[in-house]
Structures are given as C-alpha cells and as structure tokens.
Write a protein that holds these residues in place. Structure first.
Motif, PDB file in Angstrom:
ATOM      1  N   PRO A 202       5.702 -11.548  -0.234  1.00  0.00           N
ATOM      2  CA  PRO A 202       5.033 -10.341   0.259  1.00  0.00           C
ATOM      3  C   PRO A 202       3.903 -10.625   1.249  1.00  0.00           C
ATOM      4  CG  PRO A 202       4.406 -10.827  -2.001  1.00  0.00           C
ATOM      5  CD  PRO A 202       5.434 -11.830  -1.642  1.00  0.00           C
TER       6      PRO A 202
ATOM      7  N   ARG B 129      -1.435   2.461   6.235  1.00  0.00           N
ATOM      8  CA  ARG B 129      -1.322   2.998   4.864  1.00  0.00           C
ATOM      9  C   ARG B 129      -2.576   2.757   4.026  1.00  0.00           C
ATOM     10  NH1 ARG B 129       4.706   3.138   2.526  1.00  0.00           N
ATOM     11  NH2 ARG B 129       5.742   1.989   4.139  1.00  0.00           N
TER      12      ARG B 129
ATOM     13  N   GLY C 203       9.016  -5.884 -13.301  1.00  0.00           N
ATOM     14  CA  GLY C 203       8.791  -4.446 -13.448  1.00  0.00           C
ATOM     15  C   GLY C 203       9.575  -3.752 -14.546  1.00  0.00           C
TER      16      GLY C 203
ATOM     17  N   THR D 166       3.592  -5.059  -5.094  1.00  0.00           N
ATOM     18  CA  THR D 166       4.193  -3.714  -5.076  1.00  0.00           C
ATOM     19  C   THR D 166       5.031  -3.519  -3.816  1.00  0.00           C
ATOM     20  OG1 THR D 166       2.469  -2.520  -3.845  1.00  0.00           O
ATOM     21  CG2 THR D 166       2.108  -2.819  -6.214  1.00  0.00           C
ATOM     22  N   THR D 167       5.177  -4.561  -3.000  1.00  0.00           N
ATOM     23  CA  THR D 167       6.007  -4.426  -1.790  1.00  0.00           C
ATOM     24  C   THR D 167       7.464  -4.610  -2.187  1.00  0.00           C
ATOM     25  OG1 THR D 167       6.243  -6.727  -1.099  1.00  0.00           O
ATOM     26  CG2 THR D 167       4.153  -5.658  -0.550  1.00  0.00           C
TER      27      THR D 167
ATOM     28  N   ALA E  44       0.824  -1.212   0.000  1.00  0.00           N
ATOM     29  CA  ALA E  44       0.000   0.000   0.000  1.00  0.00           C
ATOM     30  C   ALA E  44       0.857   1.261   0.000  1.00  0.00           C
ATOM     31  CB  ALA E  44      -0.927  -0.019   1.221  1.00  0.00           C
ATOM     32  N   GLY E  45       2.034   1.193  -0.619  1.00  0.00           N
ATOM     33  CA  GLY E  45       2.925   2.354  -0.697  1.00  0.00           C
ATOM     34  C   GLY E  45       2.628   3.195  -1.934  1.00  0.00           C
ATOM     35  N   GLY E  46       3.594   4.028  -2.313  1.00  0.00           N
ATOM     36  CA  GLY E  46       3.412   4.942  -3.439  1.00  0.00           C
ATOM     37  C   GLY E  46       3.135   4.228  -4.753  1.00  0.00           C
ATOM     38  N   THR E  47       3.820   3.119  -4.988  1.00  0.00           N
ATOM     39  CA  THR E  47       3.628   2.395  -6.246  1.00  0.00           C
ATOM     40  C   THR E  47       2.230   1.772  -6.290  1.00  0.00           C
ATOM     41  OG1 THR E  47       5.973   1.927  -6.129  1.00  0.00           O
ATOM     42  CG2 THR E  47       4.729   0.705  -7.769  1.00  0.00           C
TER      43      THR E  47
ATOM     44  N   ASN F 200      -2.524  -5.232   2.614  1.00  0.00           N
ATOM     45  CA  ASN F 200      -1.247  -4.740   3.179  1.00  0.00           C
ATOM     46  C   ASN F 200      -1.000  -5.350   4.548  1.00  0.00           C
ATOM     47  OD1 ASN F 200       1.058  -3.084   2.743  1.00  0.00           O
ATOM     48  ND2 ASN F 200       0.318  -1.682   4.319  1.00  0.00           N
ATOM     49  N   ARG F 201       0.284  -5.441   4.885  1.00  0.00           N
ATOM     50  CA  ARG F 201       0.736  -5.981   6.173  1.00  0.00           C
ATOM     51  C   ARG F 201       0.133  -5.194   7.335  1.00  0.00           C
ATOM     52  NH1 ARG F 201       7.172  -5.725   6.557  1.00  0.00           N
ATOM     53  NH2 ARG F 201       6.749  -3.508   6.299  1.00  0.00           N
ATOM     54  N   SER F 202       0.154  -3.870   7.216  1.00  0.00           N
ATOM     55  CA  SER F 202      -0.352  -3.041   8.314  1.00  0.00           C
ATOM     56  C   SER F 202      -1.489  -2.148   7.823  1.00  0.00           C
ATOM     57  CB  SER F 202       0.784  -2.188   8.878  1.00  0.00           C
ATOM     58  OG  SER F 202       1.373  -1.465   7.829  1.00  0.00           O
TER      59      SER F 202
ATOM     60  N   VAL G 115       6.565  -5.472  -9.422  1.00  0.00           N
ATOM     61  CA  VAL G 115       7.161  -4.195  -9.839  1.00  0.00           C
ATOM     62  C   VAL G 115       8.684  -4.208  -9.720  1.00  0.00           C
ATOM     63  CG1 VAL G 115       5.102  -2.830  -9.292  1.00  0.00           C
ATOM     64  CG2 VAL G 115       6.906  -3.051  -7.582  1.00  0.00           C
TER      65      VAL G 115
ATOM     66  N   LEU H 197       9.064   0.122 -16.069  1.00  0.00           N
ATOM     67  CA  LEU H 197      10.129   1.127 -16.007  1.00  0.00           C
ATOM     68  C   LEU H 197      10.400   1.716 -17.394  1.00  0.00           C
ATOM     69  CD1 LEU H 197      12.235   2.327 -13.995  1.00  0.00           C
ATOM     70  CD2 LEU H 197      13.812   0.607 -14.844  1.00  0.00           C
TER      71      LEU H 197
HETATM   72  N1  LIG Z   1       9.141  -1.087 -12.094  1.00  0.00           N
HETATM   73  C1  LIG Z   1       8.990   0.199 -11.874  1.00  0.00           C
HETATM   74  O1  LIG Z   1       8.922   1.000 -12.828  1.00  0.00           O
HETATM   75  C2  LIG Z   1       8.842   0.709 -10.478  1.00  0.00           C
HETATM   76  C3  LIG Z   1       8.347   2.009 -10.260  1.00  0.00           C
HETATM   77  C4  LIG Z   1       8.229   2.474  -8.944  1.00  0.00           C
HETATM   78  C5  LIG Z   1       8.608   1.640  -7.881  1.00  0.00           C
HETATM   79  N2  LIG Z   1       9.089   0.381  -8.109  1.00  0.00           N
HETATM   80  C6  LIG Z   1       9.437  -0.520  -6.994  1.00  0.00           C
HETATM   81  O2  LIG Z   1       8.293  -0.660  -6.166  1.00  0.00           O
HETATM   82  C7  LIG Z   1       8.680  -1.080  -4.871  1.00  0.00           C
HETATM   83  C8  LIG Z   1       7.857  -0.341  -3.823  1.00  0.00           C
HETATM   84  O3  LIG Z   1       8.125   1.032  -3.883  1.00  0.00           O
HETATM   85  P1  LIG Z   1       7.209   2.071  -3.073  1.00  0.00           P
HETATM   86  O4  LIG Z   1       7.763   3.426  -3.366  1.00  0.00           O
HETATM   87  O5  LIG Z   1       5.762   1.827  -3.353  1.00  0.00           O
HETATM   88  O6  LIG Z   1       7.542   1.668  -1.559  1.00  0.00           O
HETATM   89  P2  LIG Z   1       6.855   2.170  -0.239  1.00  0.00           P
HETATM   90  O7  LIG Z   1       6.025   3.396  -0.488  1.00  0.00           O
HETATM   91  O8  LIG Z   1       7.927   2.234   0.784  1.00  0.00           O
HETATM   92  O9  LIG Z   1       5.811   0.970   0.149  1.00  0.00           O
HETATM   93  C9  LIG Z   1       6.271  -0.300   0.469  1.00  0.00           C
HETATM   94  C10 LIG Z   1       5.075  -1.246   0.773  1.00  0.00           C
HETATM   95  O10 LIG Z   1       5.619  -2.537   0.895  1.00  0.00           O
HETATM   96  C11 LIG Z   1       5.194  -3.126   2.134  1.00  0.00           C
HETATM   97  N3  LIG Z   1       6.304  -3.968   2.590  1.00  0.00           N
HETATM   98  C12 LIG Z   1       7.612  -3.629   2.694  1.00  0.00           C
HETATM   99  N4  LIG Z   1       8.329  -4.714   3.084  1.00  0.00           N
HETATM  100  C13 LIG Z   1       7.453  -5.745   3.214  1.00  0.00           C
HETATM  101  C14 LIG Z   1       7.584  -7.107   3.601  1.00  0.00           C
HETATM  102  N5  LIG Z   1       8.788  -7.636   3.911  1.00  0.00           N
HETATM  103  N6  LIG Z   1       6.474  -7.872   3.613  1.00  0.00           N
HETATM  104  C15 LIG Z   1       5.282  -7.358   3.283  1.00  0.00           C
HETATM  105  N7  LIG Z   1       5.072  -6.060   2.941  1.00  0.00           N
HETATM  106  C16 LIG Z   1       6.159  -5.277   2.908  1.00  0.00           C
HETATM  107  C17 LIG Z   1       4.913  -1.945   3.052  1.00  0.00           C
HETATM  108  O11 LIG Z   1       3.986  -2.392   4.048  1.00  0.00           O
HETATM  109  P3  LIG Z   1       3.766  -1.580   5.443  1.00  0.00           P
HETATM  110  O12 LIG Z   1       2.820  -0.458   5.123  1.00  0.00           O
HETATM  111  O13 LIG Z   1       3.172  -2.599   6.343  1.00  0.00           O
HETATM  112  O14 LIG Z   1       5.121  -1.110   5.889  1.00  0.00           O
HETATM  113  C18 LIG Z   1       4.322  -0.942   2.054  1.00  0.00           C
HETATM  114  O15 LIG Z   1       2.953  -1.202   1.829  1.00  0.00           O
HETATM  115  C19 LIG Z   1      10.198  -0.837  -4.786  1.00  0.00           C
HETATM  116  O16 LIG Z   1      10.835  -2.104  -4.851  1.00  0.00           O
HETATM  117  C20 LIG Z   1      10.489   0.001  -6.023  1.00  0.00           C
HETATM  118  O17 LIG Z   1      11.807  -0.204  -6.517  1.00  0.00           O
HETATM  119  C21 LIG Z   1       9.197  -0.105  -9.391  1.00  0.00           C
END
Ligand SMILES: NC(=O)c1ccc[n+]([C@@H]2O[C@H](COP(=O)([O-])OP(=O)(O)OC[C@H]3O[C@@H](n4cnc5c(N)ncnc54)[C@H](OP(=O)(O)O)[C@@H]3O)[C@@H](O)[C@H]2O)c1
Length: 263
Positions: free
Chosen positions: A187, A148, A228, A176-177, A121-124, A143-145, A206, A232
C-alpha cells in the motif's frame, strides 16, 4: 416471513446471505436474507420499501448514498457519513455503520494501543479512523493522494501523503487500501513500510481470504497480524442485532454465524 437483503453493485460474491440465513435458521426465525444488485444509487430506499424489507446491508459502492437517503442516521455513522445497515422502524428507515464497530471488535484481542497509522483514505478508512477516535486511540492517515484527506483534516486527524510523511513509532498499522487485493502490491513504498513495521507491534489488513504482501511483510517483522475476516464477521453480528432491536445475545449470533463464515 421477514425479508432482508444485501444491496450493492456487484453483490454476487457477497457472503452476507449465507451468514445471516444461518443465524435466522439457528434461531428458528421465519425469515430470509437475499441479494439485490442495485446499479442506480438513488433507488436504494425505494427498493428497500418495494421489497418490504425489515433490514438490509449496503456494500460498495452505495454506503454514502445510503447515508444520504435514510430517514435518520444513528451512532458513529453520523461522523463517518456512510451507512452499511438499514433497519425499518415503523414507516422510517434508520441507518447505522457496523463496519466501524466490527473493526474495533476485531482488534480487541490485540493488547493496549495508543496510536495507529491508517494507510488509505477511502470509506473504510473513515469508519476505522472515527471508531479509533471514539476509543481515544490517536490515528494518523497516510494516503497516496491528497484529495481524499480533506474529510480527515476537517475531523482533526494528522494527515499525510507519501511526499509529506515522516514516520514516528505506531503501535498498530492498518491497511485499508485495496493494494494487494488483485495484484501483489504494497500500500506504500516497500522501504517506507519496512521502517514503519520495525517500530510497530500490530498489523491489520481489511482485505480478507488472502495473504496480502502487506501482512506477509508484517509477519517477517514479527508483528501480531490479523486480516479483515473478523471485522466482516463482527459487522454482520452487530447488523443482525440491529435488525432485531438488539434482543439476541451477540455471542449466540456469533456462534451461529461463524461456521457459515468458515464454509
Ligand atoms: N473486512 C471488512 O469487513 C471490510 C469492510 C469494508 C471494506 N473492506 C475492504 O476495504 C478495502 C477498501 O475499501 P474502500 O471502500 O475503503 O475503498 P475506497 O473508498 O475506494 O478507498 C480506497 C483507498 O485505497 C487507496 N488505494 C487504492 N489502490 C491503491 C494502491 N495500489 N496503492 C496505494 N493506495 C491505494 C486509495 O488512494 P487514492 O485516494 O490515492 O486513490 C484510497 O485511499 C476493499 O478491499 C474492501 O473490500 C473490508
């Protein structure tokens, strides 16, 4: 000469300069795309102006800060609350989000999709959820928590935590995690993931340039899989066209960007 940049912290790993410079060279444009690490998110726009940029891309962790500082935000970025592309228009800076459209381009090769489960549930996840909604694909967020999930609840999505979730069949499962990026983790609980994959057709992660445990398991369940990389690539193609008021053929940009991507 026109100047472009990627902004983020860190940015040393970013392949955006390689992608965009190969298109600039291929089209014979007098321009250069550089990297600029930005530690203070409040300095995004002042740096954009100080460098006299024509356009920039914004990566982790500054996409929300960029959204807040643009003179105007257009398109799906307004719903997402995050921008990854900044474009100079006269004296103003316009913000866009091409991650969302880039994801949608990447899943076009999949067949028809009615519903999707988004893990994380992050930015992506926000970008992906909003673009799926735009295309009438029903999305559930797991989502885990809980904290968000507020953003998604306010937009009317079905939202669950690991504790409250009972799966139904989904066509597409999206990770997306960042689970699986550095460590060999799923995830969500492996047993739950297996039961979801049993009923699904497509899996998308992703994360790119790495076979994640999520995609390995999806392949065992014979799902059609994608990482992903294409997302990209397409976000870059779309961003490039925004820098130039969309007057280039996206297929030509893609053909110039793809070889640099594969290096
Ligand atoms: N392919 C592309 O073009 C592209 C574009 C953008 C981003 N990305 C990739 O997308 C990924 C996420 O980016 P973001 O900016 O969305 O990150 P973010 O905003 O930090 O969100 C991360 C999410 O992942 C969850 N999470 C993290 N570790 C986890 C685990 N071990 N088990 C379960 N859930 C977990 C978090 O849950 P909680 O809320 O519980 O902490 C949160 O919902 C990155 O790897 C980034 O490189 C790829």
């Amino acid at each position: 000469m026109l100047l472009f940049s990627i902004f983020g912290d860190p940015v040393a790993h970013s392949i955006s300069p390689r992608l965009h410079n190969s298109v600039l060279a291929g089209l014979g444009i007098d321009g250069c795309y550089v990297r600029q690490a930005i530690t203070d998110p409040l300095k995004l726009l002042s740096t954009f102006h100080a460098m006299d940029l024509t356009g920039a891309n914004v990566t982790v962790p500054h996409k929300e800060a960029a959204f807040a500082q643009c003179d105007e935000v257009r398109g799906v970025a307004k719903e997402i609350g995050a921008v990854n592309t900044l474009v100079k228009e006269g004296t103003r800076v316009i913000g866009y989000n091409t991650d969302a459209e880039g994801f949608y381009e990447a899943i076009k090769s999949f067949g028809a999709i009615k519903n999707a489960l988004i893990l994380g549930a992050g930015g992506t996840a926000k970008a992906i959820a909003m673009i799926l909604k735009t295309h009438q694909i029903e999305a559930t967020i797991l989502n885990r928590s809980a904290s968000r999930l507020t953003f998604f609840e306010a937009k009317g999505f079905t939202c669950k935590t690991w504790e409250t979730f009972s799966p139904i069949p989904y066509d597409l499962i999206i990770n997306t995690t960042s689970a699986g990026l550095k460590e060999e983790a799923y995830p969500c609980e492996e047993k739950l993931l297996k039961s979801i994959f049993q009923e699904a057709t497509y899996a998308f992660d992703v994360i790119y340039n790495k076979q994640t445990p999520f995609l390995e398991l999806a392949k065992e369940y014979h799902l059609t899989c994608k990482d992903g990389k294409e997302m990209l690539l397409y976000q870059g193609v779309l961003a490039f066209n925004l820098f130039f008021a969309k007057h280039y053929d996206a297929k030509i940009i893609e053909s110039l960007m793809r070889p640099a991507f594969e290096l």
